[in-house]
Design an enzyme around this catalytic site. Sequence first.
Site, PDB file in Angstrom:
ATOM      1  N   LYS A  47     -29.303 129.702 -37.489  1.00 28.18           N
ATOM      2  CA  LYS A  47     -30.425 130.339 -38.163  1.00 28.18           C
ATOM      3  C   LYS A  47     -30.825 131.601 -37.419  1.00 28.18           C
ATOM      4  O   LYS A  47     -30.355 131.849 -36.326  1.00 28.18           O
ATOM      5  CB  LYS A  47     -31.614 129.366 -38.253  1.00 28.18           C
ATOM      6  CG  LYS A  47     -31.369 128.273 -39.300  1.00 28.18           C
ATOM      7  CD  LYS A  47     -32.586 127.397 -39.528  1.00 28.18           C
ATOM      8  CE  LYS A  47     -33.850 128.094 -39.807  1.00 28.18           C
ATOM      9  NZ  LYS A  47     -33.820 129.015 -40.973  1.00 28.18           N
ATOM     10  N   GLY A  88     -31.029 134.781 -39.123  1.00 25.62           N
ATOM     11  CA  GLY A  88     -30.606 136.006 -39.805  1.00 25.62           C
ATOM     12  C   GLY A  88     -31.805 136.900 -40.121  1.00 25.62           C
ATOM     13  O   GLY A  88     -31.688 138.123 -40.141  1.00 25.62           O
ATOM     14  N   GLU A 137     -39.344 129.172 -36.782  1.00 20.38           N
ATOM     15  CA  GLU A 137     -38.704 128.229 -37.707  1.00 20.38           C
ATOM     16  C   GLU A 137     -38.385 126.922 -36.981  1.00 20.38           C
ATOM     17  O   GLU A 137     -38.602 125.837 -37.527  1.00 20.38           O
ATOM     18  CB  GLU A 137     -37.410 128.835 -38.267  1.00 20.38           C
ATOM     19  CG  GLU A 137     -37.673 129.960 -39.266  1.00 20.38           C
ATOM     20  CD  GLU A 137     -36.397 130.642 -39.747  1.00 20.38           C
ATOM     21  OE1 GLU A 137     -36.350 131.011 -40.912  1.00 20.38           O
ATOM     22  OE2 GLU A 137     -35.463 130.816 -38.949  1.00 20.38           O
TER      23      GLU A 137
HETATM   24  C1  5RP Z   1     -34.432 133.525 -41.012  1.00 19.37           C
HETATM   25  C2  5RP Z   1     -33.431 132.484 -41.313  1.00 19.37           C
HETATM   26  C3  5RP Z   1     -33.013 132.363 -42.740  1.00 19.37           C
HETATM   27  O1  5RP Z   1     -33.355 131.113 -43.216  1.00 19.37           O
HETATM   28  C4  5RP Z   1     -31.519 132.585 -42.805  1.00 19.37           C
HETATM   29  O2  5RP Z   1     -31.235 133.878 -42.267  1.00 19.37           O
HETATM   30  C5  5RP Z   1     -30.997 132.508 -44.233  1.00 19.37           C
HETATM   31  O3  5RP Z   1     -31.480 133.575 -44.993  1.00 19.37           O
HETATM   32  P1  5RP Z   1     -31.003 133.794 -46.480  1.00 19.37           P
HETATM   33  O4  5RP Z   1     -31.456 132.625 -47.277  1.00 19.37           O
HETATM   34  O5  5RP Z   1     -31.671 135.094 -46.890  1.00 19.37           O
HETATM   35  O6  5RP Z   1     -29.498 133.930 -46.466  1.00 19.37           O
HETATM   36  O7  5RP Z   1     -32.963 131.752 -40.487  1.00 19.37           O
HETATM   37  O8  5RP Z   1     -34.643 133.629 -39.624  1.00 19.37           O
END
Ligand code: 5RP
Length: 225
Positions: free
Chosen positions: A97, A99, A106
Amino acid sequence: MDPDHESMKRAAAEAAVEMVEDGMIVGIGTGSTAAYAITALGEAVEAGLEITGVPTSDAARYRAKTAGITISDLDMVDGIDLAIDGADQACEGTLIKGGGGAHTRERIVDAAADQFIAIVDERKVVDQLDAPIPLEVLPAARHLVQAAVDDLGGTATVRTSGSTDGPAYTERGMLLIDADMGMIEDASAVAKELDTLPGVIDHGLFIGLADSLLVGTPDGVEREW
Ligand code: 5RP
């Protein structure tokens, strides 16, 4: 925007929202997949569902408030019944996680939940994790952390922001360093190394935290674990 994958993300999100019951305290995830869950939760609230949302980021807070969801904070509630959150990659009980750079908060919200439901579309499910692992890093520790990731055999890249033409900062004013560790054979061992790096506030390896993984596929939503 890929319409098929957007439908898969939405389907997984809506399947998770179906698990939400009246009176629940709900952890609200960050990212585009979690955004579909927020929309569905907002619609359910409008139809009479009573919940309190605990957001995993300022972005999630804004989105949830806009959707009409009553918001609180983790330190204001007794616990979280169910958290719904996206992921960048998933394999056998482990998620990558961060991204969206929100992984520190989180983890806190997702870990506090009695049930944490991860939601992804089928592209995110892999046989072996290989996505770069986001690290939230104190700016002063940037070079130290980059060198430590190199020493571990990885490649560290400071995340940049198109809008500022410079580093991307988290909501705490920290840097994001994406640690590409190649194919991750032993996620626990990598997590243990990252846990000990001075200056790293948290990393994006979530091992055994998600109780379920709901995957949007062209044939509907599948429960991976
Ligand atoms: C944010 C996260 C998101 O949940 C992860 O990046 C997935 O994002 P998306 O649903 O836009 O692909 O961990 O920190």
